[in-house]
Every structure is written in C-alpha cells, then in structure tokens.
Design a protein around this motif. Structure first.
Motif, PDB file in Angstrom:
ATOM      1  N   ASP A   1       0.822  -1.209   0.000  1.00  0.00           N
ATOM      2  CA  ASP A   1       0.000   0.000   0.000  1.00  0.00           C
ATOM      3  C   ASP A   1       0.860   1.265   0.000  1.00  0.00           C
ATOM      4  N   VAL A   2       0.381   2.279  -0.700  1.00  0.00           N
ATOM      5  CA  VAL A   2       0.899   3.633  -0.542  1.00  0.00           C
ATOM      6  C   VAL A   2      -0.026   4.331   0.455  1.00  0.00           C
ATOM      7  N   VAL A   3       0.561   4.789   1.553  1.00  0.00           N
ATOM      8  CA  VAL A   3      -0.223   5.331   2.666  1.00  0.00           C
ATOM      9  C   VAL A   3       0.132   6.800   2.888  1.00  0.00           C
ATOM     10  N   VAL A   4      -0.886   7.624   3.068  1.00  0.00           N
ATOM     11  CA  VAL A   4      -0.702   9.018   3.460  1.00  0.00           C
ATOM     12  C   VAL A   4      -1.224   9.176   4.886  1.00  0.00           C
ATOM     13  N   VAL A   5      -0.409   9.773   5.735  1.00  0.00           N
ATOM     14  CA  VAL A   5      -0.821  10.096   7.102  1.00  0.00           C
ATOM     15  C   VAL A   5      -0.840  11.615   7.227  1.00  0.00           C
ATOM     16  N   THR A   6      -1.989  12.168   7.589  1.00  0.00           N
ATOM     17  CA  THR A   6      -2.112  13.605   7.776  1.00  0.00           C
ATOM     18  C   THR A   6      -2.109  13.912   9.269  1.00  0.00           C
ATOM     19  N   GLY A   7      -1.136  14.718   9.696  1.00  0.00           N
ATOM     20  CA  GLY A   7      -0.971  15.048  11.109  1.00  0.00           C
ATOM     21  C   GLY A   7       0.307  14.443  11.642  1.00  0.00           C
ATOM     22  N   ALA A   8       1.246  15.291  12.090  1.00  0.00           N
ATOM     23  CA  ALA A   8       2.574  14.818  12.498  1.00  0.00           C
ATOM     24  C   ALA A   8       2.758  14.842  14.013  1.00  0.00           C
ATOM     25  N   GLY A   9       1.661  14.691  14.745  1.00  0.00           N
ATOM     26  CA  GLY A   9       1.755  14.546  16.190  1.00  0.00           C
ATOM     27  C   GLY A   9       2.142  13.119  16.551  1.00  0.00           C
ATOM     28  N   PRO A  10       2.041  12.753  17.833  1.00  0.00           N
ATOM     29  CA  PRO A  10       2.418  11.398  18.247  1.00  0.00           C
ATOM     30  C   PRO A  10       1.615  10.323  17.535  1.00  0.00           C
ATOM     31  N   ILE A  11       0.322  10.576  17.321  1.00  0.00           N
ATOM     32  CA  ILE A  11      -0.513   9.586  16.636  1.00  0.00           C
ATOM     33  C   ILE A  11      -0.060   9.427  15.186  1.00  0.00           C
ATOM     34  N   GLY A  12       0.206  10.543  14.509  1.00  0.00           N
ATOM     35  CA  GLY A  12       0.686  10.462  13.136  1.00  0.00           C
ATOM     36  C   GLY A  12       2.000   9.712  13.036  1.00  0.00           C
TER      37      GLY A  12
END
Length: 349
Positions: free
Chosen positions: A167-178
């Motif tokens: 999969d190509v995955v995008v994660v939006t949000g660079a906090g601890p959860i991201g």
C-alpha cells in the motif's frame, strides 16, 4: 500521596490525597508512567461530558502492582502492568460480536475512574473483567509501555482500513498519533508512507524521527497535488487523517486512488463536525471511508508486543519526561506542538 485533579476547564490542581486501598475485586498499582495526549489538553480546556469532577485524569498508564484484592487471582506485587483506557462492558450485542471498540456502555480510565496522574491508583474490577490489565514484556520500560494505549488505537484504525503489503499510505498530522501511524504502516508492509502536516517545525521534528518516504508541508504546497505527483497521478491506497481538521478529511477524498480506503481517525470538533463530501468521487472511484474509535483490550496486548519486538519503536518518540508536579507544563507542551510524546513519571517525583 500526590495527584493531579481536574476540577473545571482551566483548573487542574496538584493536591495531596489519601493513598487508596483496593477492594476485594481490585488491584492497586504504583504508577511509573502516564503519558499525555491531545485528549488531556481538550479536557483541560473544555472538560468532558463523561467526567464528573473532581477527577484524577490520565489514561496512558503503566505501573507496578503493589497490592491485590482478596478475590483477585493471577496478579502479585511486583508485576509490571499496562492498563487499558477504554473499558468495554463485554456483554452487550456489540461486544458479543467482537466489536468492543464501539461498546455503547464503554467506561474509561481518567473519566469514570480516577486515572494515572497519581502516585498510586486503583485498577477497577471493570478493567479486570475484560482482561484489560496487561503484563509488560521483559525488557520494555514503563515509559514505552505507557505508549501502548495510543498505539492500540492506531492499530485498530489500520486493521479496520486494512493497511497492508504494497500500500501507498498518506498520514495527515505529524503529532504522536501520526508518528505511530507512519511506523505501524511500515511494520504492516506498506510500500511507501507519506506524512502531511501544516506546521513546518512539527513536520521536520516528526520526519526526522520516523523518516517517511516524503514529508509534505501543507502550508507550503498543495498536499493533494503533491500526493498525485508522488504516485504518478494514481493517488494513495490509504489515507489516514490523524488530525482534527475537516479540510484534511475533504482532501483525503481527492488524493485517494481508485478503491482507496480512507480512515477518519481524528474526530472533528463537536461544534463543527460537518464536511463537504464529493459523493461522486466515492461512487465512481469505489472509495471506502472508515471510522476509527479507540481500541480494545486485545489491541493493547498486541501493541505491547509490537513495541517489545521492535516492530514499532516508541522510545525515541518520548521527547519530554516530567514529574507529577509538571502536569500543567506537560499539557502546555502538548498544546505548543513542540513535543512528540510527553510522559509524566509520578514514581520519580
């Protein structure tokens, strides 16, 4: 003993309290680490409808058993344990179907029961009944074990959205959860993981640690255009919105590949939860939109193993360690965006 109690929005007090004693069906632990999260910040600012103050908050908990109630078996003083945050009832139709993350009778540590911003705390029978007190694997620190709870939530979201090999995955949000999403997606076999964040400083700090295949600053470039460019116009297989932003959810629809899966991981503010959804994109591209709500006791166990095995390292994500007296400083640090993970260490106070 010392505790941090929430009384009202803007009012958390460091106080002395009697040391608790466990009832026959309870376990008492000495808290070694309780990590903070954005939810603690929300509670501090706005309160929570499930909290009847005064309440000791803190729900990412790891500690050491010091006393066991007479009716409790399987635990002994000295056992190193992690405590679930979300407590399903285990008996409703949803729980019986295995859907314990959406139990309508769910209770929570730090909300319905006193939580981990304390030197000692009681693990209630409700946690023990659903096997929610977990042994910390050998070699894993209490601080790392406290991060199992947010990782368990991340695991629930990625399992539901079927993140997997290629999969190509995008994660939006660079906090601890991201950051946890980036690392877990890699552990689950993703081909590439891109991290999107509006704040350049926060993005750089996170990217330096978790090293996504691309770090996209949403305030400097159009993340939709950038994702399409990186994927040769195809779009991403999975987009995870680990940010409480409606625009991130709207953008996710536009950067998804055909048959893409979108995880609305971060909830939106209750006074502004409505987004614009291009239904034709969902229809013609056969997109799937998933919710993600907390974690189950089993997810917590799996999260501990993922950390202990090295599949999802978390120690370097803990950027700040503070004593119990520093709870307000910890919450301010979370609010500033200058940290990844902040942990409170009551046992070291």
């Amino acid at each position: 003993m010392k505790v941090a109690r929430f009384y009202a929005p803007g009012d958390i007090r460091i106080e002395e309290a009697p040391e608790p004693a466990p009832a026959a069906d309870q376990v008492k632990i000495r808290v070694h680490n309780t990590s903070t999260c954005g939810t603690d910040l929300k509670i501090y600012r706005h309160g929570h409808h499930h909290i009847d103050p005064p309440r000791v908050i803190g729900h990412e908990i790891a500690g050491e058993v010091v006393e066991v109630g007479s009716d409790v078996s399987g635990w002994a003083p000295g056992d190193r344990v992690q405590v679930i945050a979300a407590i399903p009832c285990g008996q409703c139709p949803d729980c019986e179907r295995g859907w314990r993350t959406i139990c309508p009778n769910q209770l929570s540590m730090g909300y319905h029961f006193d939580g981990g911003f304390a030197e000692y705390m009681i693990v209630p029978d409700e946690v023990l009944r659903v096997d929610g007190l977990n042994r910390i694997p050998d070699g894993l620190s209490y601080a790392e074990a406290s991060v199992a709870e947010p990782l368990a939530c991340v695991l629930n979201g990625q399992e539901f959205a079927q993140v997997g090999k290629g999969d190509v995955v995008v994660v939006t949000g660079a906090g601890p959860i991201g950051c946890l999403h980036v690392r877990l997606a890699r552990a689950r076999g993703a081909e590439a993981v891109y991290l999107v964040e509006l704040n350049r400083g926060r993005l750089d700090m996170a990217a330096n640690l978790v090293k996504p295949d691309a770090a996209i600053c949403g305030s400097e470039t159009d993340p939709i255009e950038e994702v399409l460019k990186l994927t040769g116009g195809r779009g991403a297989d999975v987009i995870i919105t680990a940010a409480a932003a409606g625009k991130a959810q709207e953008d996710a629809l536009k950067m998804a590949a055909r048959r893409g899966r979108i995880s609305f991981f971060g909830g939106l503010p209750k006074d502004n939860p409505i987004i614009a959804c291009d239904s034709n994109l969902v229809h013609y591209r056969e997109l799937t939109i998933y919710g993600a709500n907390g974690s189950s006791p089993d997810h917590n166990k799996q999260a501990l193993e993922l950390i202990a095995s090295g599949a999802v390292p978390v120690d370097d994500l803990i950027t700040h360690r503070l004593p119990l007296d520093g709870v307000l400083e910890a919450i301010d640090t979370v609010a500033s965006g200058q940290a990844i993970k902040v942990t409170i260490e009551p046992a070291h106070a």
